[in-house]
Design a protein around this motif. Structure first.
Motif, PDB file in Angstrom:
ATOM      1  N   UNK A  62     -18.550 -48.855   1.739  1.00  0.00           N
ATOM      2  CA  UNK A  62     -18.781 -49.797   0.641  1.00  0.00           C
ATOM      3  C   UNK A  62     -18.764 -49.078  -0.712  1.00  0.00           C
ATOM      4  N   UNK A  63     -18.318 -49.767  -1.731  1.00  0.00           N
ATOM      5  CA  UNK A  63     -18.185 -49.159  -3.057  1.00  0.00           C
ATOM      6  C   UNK A  63     -19.515 -48.612  -3.579  1.00  0.00           C
ATOM      7  N   UNK A  64     -20.606 -49.274  -3.253  1.00  0.00           N
ATOM      8  CA  UNK A  64     -21.918 -48.835  -3.741  1.00  0.00           C
ATOM      9  C   UNK A  64     -22.335 -47.497  -3.147  1.00  0.00           C
ATOM     10  N   UNK A  65     -21.782 -47.122  -1.988  1.00  0.00           N
ATOM     11  CA  UNK A  65     -22.151 -45.869  -1.338  1.00  0.00           C
ATOM     12  C   UNK A  65     -21.197 -44.723  -1.657  1.00  0.00           C
ATOM     13  N   UNK A  66     -20.142 -44.976  -2.388  1.00  0.00           N
ATOM     14  CA  UNK A  66     -19.118 -43.966  -2.617  1.00  0.00           C
ATOM     15  C   UNK A  66     -19.486 -42.937  -3.676  1.00  0.00           C
ATOM     16  N   UNK A  67     -20.406 -43.281  -4.572  1.00  0.00           N
ATOM     17  CA  UNK A  67     -20.758 -42.354  -5.647  1.00  0.00           C
ATOM     18  C   UNK A  67     -21.276 -41.043  -5.081  1.00  0.00           C
ATOM     19  N   UNK A  68     -20.669 -39.974  -5.470  1.00  0.00           N
ATOM     20  CA  UNK A  68     -21.132 -38.651  -5.074  1.00  0.00           C
ATOM     21  C   UNK A  68     -20.657 -38.178  -3.717  1.00  0.00           C
ATOM     22  N   UNK A  69     -20.059 -39.057  -2.898  1.00  0.00           N
ATOM     23  CA  UNK A  69     -19.642 -38.638  -1.560  1.00  0.00           C
ATOM     24  C   UNK A  69     -18.493 -37.637  -1.596  1.00  0.00           C
ATOM     25  N   UNK A  70     -17.624 -37.737  -2.573  1.00  0.00           N
ATOM     26  CA  UNK A  70     -16.544 -36.750  -2.702  1.00  0.00           C
ATOM     27  C   UNK A  70     -17.101 -35.360  -2.978  1.00  0.00           C
ATOM     28  N   UNK A  71     -18.068 -35.294  -3.881  1.00  0.00           N
ATOM     29  CA  UNK A  71     -18.724 -34.018  -4.172  1.00  0.00           C
ATOM     30  C   UNK A  71     -19.485 -33.503  -2.958  1.00  0.00           C
ATOM     31  N   UNK A  72     -20.132 -34.407  -2.237  1.00  0.00           N
ATOM     32  CA  UNK A  72     -20.868 -34.017  -1.035  1.00  0.00           C
ATOM     33  C   UNK A  72     -19.917 -33.456   0.019  1.00  0.00           C
ATOM     34  N   UNK A  73     -18.770 -34.082   0.196  1.00  0.00           N
ATOM     35  CA  UNK A  73     -17.779 -33.581   1.154  1.00  0.00           C
ATOM     36  C   UNK A  73     -17.280 -32.202   0.747  1.00  0.00           C
ATOM     37  N   UNK A  74     -17.013 -32.022  -0.547  1.00  0.00           N
ATOM     38  CA  UNK A  74     -16.561 -30.722  -1.036  1.00  0.00           C
ATOM     39  C   UNK A  74     -17.638 -29.660  -0.823  1.00  0.00           C
ATOM     40  N   UNK A  75     -18.867 -29.984  -1.163  1.00  0.00           N
ATOM     41  CA  UNK A  75     -19.968 -29.032  -0.985  1.00  0.00           C
ATOM     42  C   UNK A  75     -20.183 -28.671   0.468  1.00  0.00           C
TER      43      UNK A  75
END
Length: 120
Positions: A62-75
């Motif tokens: 969901x769009x509301x959960x996407x914030x920061x997930x890209x950075x989390x995956x990279x980290x």
């Protein structure tokens, strides 16, 4: 804070990670040094699988959960890869002893960025 939906299949990742940590700690306590590279390799693989799962959640969630997930995956991927020198036999890479801890610390700098993106 409670989750707004069930953990679902992700519970198996928690079980796999917890089991791997327990096995790693037990082998360290009993002094089974031969298992160290294989277990660290398994930790790296599980970390990369976790990073891939976060990328899938980022793309399909969901769009509301996407914030920061890209950075989390990279980290997560960077932190998992920072353990790779520990899985390799001594002498295979000519790296100084301080390199791996510095790599761990540098890879952890991405997590505050993920939290900042998610909050803002």
């Amino acid at each position: 804070m409670a989750r707004d939906h069930a953990l679902g299949r992700a519970v198996w990742g928690v079980v796999a990670g917890s089991t791997l940590i327990v096995v790693f700690l037990v082998t360290q306590v009993v002094g089974a040094e031969d298992a160290f590279p294989a277990l660290v390799g398994a930790i790296v693989v599980l970390g990369l699988v976790t990073a891939a799962a976060v990328v899938v959640r980022h793309r399909r969630g969901p769009a509301a959960e996407r914030n920061g997930l890209g950075w989390l995956a990279l980290g997560t991927a960077l932190l998992a890869l920072s353990f790779l020198p520990l899985a390799l036999p001594w002498g295979l890479l000519a790296i100084p002893a301080w390199f791996t801890p510095v790599l761990h610390l540098a890879s952890q700098a991405v997590y505050p960025a993920a939290v900042l993106v998610a909050v803002l």
